[in-house]
Design an enzyme around this catalytic site. Structure first.
Site, PDB file in Angstrom:
ATOM      1  CB  ALA A 166       5.167   6.935   2.946  1.00  0.00           C
ATOM      2  N   GLY A 211       0.699  -1.189   0.057  1.00  0.00           N
ATOM      3  CA  GLY A 211       0.013  -0.041  -0.026  1.00  0.00           C
ATOM      4  C   GLY A 211       0.783   1.203  -0.135  1.00  0.00           C
ATOM      5  CB  CYS A 212       0.388   4.652  -1.446  1.00  0.00           C
ATOM      6  SG  CYS A 212      -1.129   5.313  -1.058  1.00  0.00           S
ATOM      7  CG  ASN A 213      -1.245   6.122   3.342  1.00  0.00           C
ATOM      8  OD1 ASN A 213      -0.758   7.045   2.461  1.00  0.00           O
ATOM      9  ND2 ASN A 213      -2.422   5.888   3.692  1.00  0.00           N
TER      10      ASN A 213
END
Lengths: 348, 348, 348, 348
Positions: free
Chosen positions: C155, C150-152
């Site tokens: 990060a 997932g993108c979050n």
């Protein structure tokens, strides 16, 4: 092959986009970057987005530093290109992203810029229709000096030239209103360009009849076959960093259906890889061309008003500046015209 | 005094701004709010910005619920006002922020909206010049039914009417391009209005000659003395939540200096508290009118193009909708016209 | 070589970015795109930015349509990948951009997603540190099933893993606050995601301890050597279309200087082409990674607070989704890991 | 009544918002505005949004010019207030929107600002809880010198003080991340604050432990009953012109349910007109407080992480600066505390 490249004035937005595109160009290799106040600093201190060029450092902008490259791109403030270019060998391809060499008329240059004219170079808008049915592209083959069009001029010219060439539009009553991203105003620190000023607001600039883009656009439309050009032109800064959406209208000459009008544009640009005419009834938006070299054009006929309406979307730094520079350089160098350039935009 | 107020269709953006302004109006008191799908919910669940009205709950939009108030504001979808209004007492001041009662021509209503015409009400644009030199304001005194102008029509009409009334502009070749904030497209959940789609982009909508705002604008310009109105009109959504910046141009009739042109507007609006003409050579931006009832107009003459250029900045929800509604209601109720309205915008 | 590719669920933002990247990938060729409600429509009707893929039309998302390609990318809603993937040959490389196959714990999947667990696939985060000093990359070589992070989670994980692996940060008191562009909320038409709602505002979503990204991040940090993971995580939508800026902090364990802290990250990522540690005292911004596969990390030590502060910038659709998918596919296919991906971001 | 007012340093954003609010204040009347480089220019040349004050012209910022008013607001750069204030009569109410008089510790002032301390004034945060159960408001009654809090300090302090006062949160492990609109960085022309730089990006600034807001926040939390304050604080500029969304977390002390936690805040602020606690499970956004003096607080307990999470939304120029200045002045002058201030924000 790999030709060596220098970019002068590489600390601004135009210079940055040139570098971003050159970094992924398979035949051109950036060896030298120059800047004025940033000389001596690493490139990435000004352009932290360009990690692939992290080894480069800004040098002073001198003919000595720029000499010895196959290609030199100039992204200098208006009025600074002529002097440097004169000192570079004739065999070097020099591509000027500034205004200095765009205008054919020394008198108009003097009137709009107030300095001495540096001379006229082949104009780097390959897709521009010429009155004899040819394209500007032919002037660029094997050229060793190229003047890159202004971004606003690119949007308006490509929007209207097919209609002018086809004799469909009355050039004496053109109106253009452009929604322009703030990078189009450059990187100089000015209060009225602060994010707090422009965010959440639409802000006109350069309203009225003395805009510097006007003689360039008129020159282009005359090249396309127009004669008397009268043009009301209004750019408006809107809260986006990049992009130009130009709404260009002109009276229809004679009788024509919407389909006939559209077919003039479809015919004119049918072979152009970077120009796309949207389907009938649809209009372009800037998000779809961000980062690309594409021009999206929506062409319609407002029958009640008797006007042809063309909406053009470009990336002001892409096809509006750096993309056009590289496209024209590709042609001049005998490379594939599309090399290093993208048709697809970065949306959303 | 304190008159009782109901707002119907209060869950949308127009309704929300009406409530925000009414909450600070010294003579009007909101007693009732209605909505369709949000009926039964607290007002602040839809408008969390309106804490001062936290005691209110949305009711169903029926004549029974709306009856018994001194003033009823309608902010319903187009086509829904007529039926409700017909059931309200003639003594109630009914102010319709929708389109239903704006047009004088039943035929035009039918052509543009496709439903039966609900009738014509006094038009709520106090500053509109009339051909006999009067102002539309006089039609609003003691009116009990008022049709609030559309936001785009407000910007274009107020921009051009003084020139039309003074015989300075040719109404057969008007062009308008409007940079519009996304609240102007309403609160319905649509993919093309998502933040991801509109942020960072300029997006035209409703291009071409059949836009619903056209007959309203033409009607206004005829009221100002124009006859044959031909108007190319293009709205462009830009990344801001509120605001309209309209760039309106039309050919100059005869000979006039820029100063003479500007003086027509200065004379026309000299007494108008909410209309401000920017200094010569300066042009307005939307940030300066946000949240206010003000109209900022920049008026210029593009001599080379032979066109008068007027740039108008308004808040589409303020003077464009809710502000105009309250201003007109103030007049109809015999109150100070400026009551509850602000001249100062929220910049930056 | 040129391997054939299908993208399922290609009408959303993740699918669109996959296509944009694949269009410029020298070894992968998109043959098939599928969608649900858009089946039968031309690809460019949904993604007008992808002119280079104008010949494609959306088909139905079925195993039959997807079969027969060398690589299948799934960009389907959560819960829809398992069924389709089970019907594809084991020899096909299947890369799932959805959440279905990320979690190792069936129980956690059940708790956070409420459906049956589809199984665990190799996790597509090549740079993730493993507790034994290796990298996740090794799990991807020759894999035929890959779960894209997932993108979050990308990060936060890449921000913190080196500190966890080095035993420098206390994983029981992690806090993350992420400024997230609105494309991170997907393309479904919802009122609270309208441009008018999000423009000009910062809007938290998914506040509290039950966010679906939490188990994925915890799993990653355990892989990096952490044990007890306690993590306060808050995403905030801000007015940009793309990008994540994650501010991640955790208490420093023991004594260390800022330089020692930074050197842990520099060492960990020194060989990673897509991860850049900003110079001491400088911090990244999202503009610099837009459209790229890069992660910019700023690493600092707040001595007064006793916390390590890491700020990570990624493009949520790039390295956050589509870039990671292609990077991992490159590895699995034995290609150059960087093929078709950009290090340079699109700023300004 | 109508008291006379002067605003010094009125050309910046804080000064502009002070004037916007004062223009609609029923008891205060702006007579004099001063500025540095804009002295001699009309107010509206710098603040074209403030048409209602069009008669004013900037004067030089001297004690002579400021003398003779009932109230003087100072919106000067840090370090410039002390000298001017010392020359104004003790009977004049002087409200300093700058930092000069906020800190109690001369040593901390010296450490963070590097100049001599100008002295400490009563702190203009009426709602601040004091350790004895009182409110800061009592210090402001009849005060003749008031130090207006910093905008970031306002958001964080009001978010956390009730938990500190109630002994619910551990002040040794506070983390704050603030999404901040660009007006918070001031009006000085700097390249990194240009719209082209900040639009479409999230950009941290002032990361690390030496931020000037830290001693002010610590002082406030000690006033609320805290002792050892350790605070990781990160502001992030996001693409909006106004607004602060502060995500503030701290470990929960002891055992408490989410409901018990929320009730501490509800009790603390139950009587405060300008502070609103969102319903359980809901969180505030900045759009809802724009232009207002309101603080919206979302209070939650992240049980898994063991942290209290408070999200605060304010307008940095409103309650964050100019609103607080006027609210405190109202108290000092014995006026209704809410006079001239709005509870309702300008959304969308």
């Amino acid at each position: 092959m790999s030709l060596s490249v220098a970019v002068a004035g590489a600390s601004g937005y135009a210079g940055g986009e040139l570098l971003r595109l050159l970094a992924q160009h398979p035949e051109l290799e950036v060896r030298t970057v120059t800047a004025h106040s940033n000389a001596g600093q690493p490139l990435v201190s000004v352009h932290p987005n360009l990690r692939s060029l992290a080894s480069l450092t800004f040098q002073e902008t001198t003919a000595e530093v720029l000499a010895g490259h196959d290609v030199v791109f100039l992204a200098l403030p208006h009025g600074h290109s002529g002097g440097i270019a004169a000192q570079l060998p004739e065999s070097t391809l020099v591509v000027d992203a500034g205004a200095d060499h765009r205008l054919e008329s020394a008198e108009e240059w003097q009137r709009y810029y107030g300095t001495e004219h540096a001379g006229t170079w082949p104009y780097g808008m390959p897709e521009l229709m010429l009155a004899d049915g040819g394209r500007q592209r032919r002037e660029l083959r094997a050229a060793r000096r190229i003047a890159v069009p202004g971004c606003n001029a690119t949007a308006v010219t490509l929007a209207l030239a097919p209609g002018v060439a086809a004799g469909l539009v009355d050039t004496t009553a053109i109106t253009s209103v452009l929604a322009v991203g703030s990078s189009g105003a450059g990187r100089a620190a000015k209060t009225h360009l602060l994010a707090a000023e422009l965010t959440g607001s639409a802000t006109p600039y350069g309203v009225g009849g003395t805009h510097r883009h006007l003689p360039e656009i008129a020159q282009n439309l005359r090249a396309a076959g127009g004669s008397d050009i009268r043009h009301s032109f209004t750019p408006v800064l809107v809260p986006m960093s990049r992009g130009i959406l130009a709404t260009v209208t002109a009276p229809l000459i004679g009788e024509a259906t919407a389909e006939q009008v559209r077919s003039a544009w479809l015919t004119a640009y049918g072979d152009e890889a970077f120009i796309h005419i949207t389907p009938a009834g649809e209009y372009p938006r800037t998000a779809d061309v961000l980062g690309s070299n594409s021009v999206h054009l929506g062409v319609g006929l407002d029958e009640a008003a008797g006007r042809v309406v063309v909406i053009a979307a470009i990336d002001n730094l892409g096809k509006g500046t750096a993309g056009a520079a590289i496209q024209s350089a590709n042609i001049a160098l005998g490379l594939d015209e599309q090399l290093g350039l993208s048709i697809d935009g970065l949306a959303p």
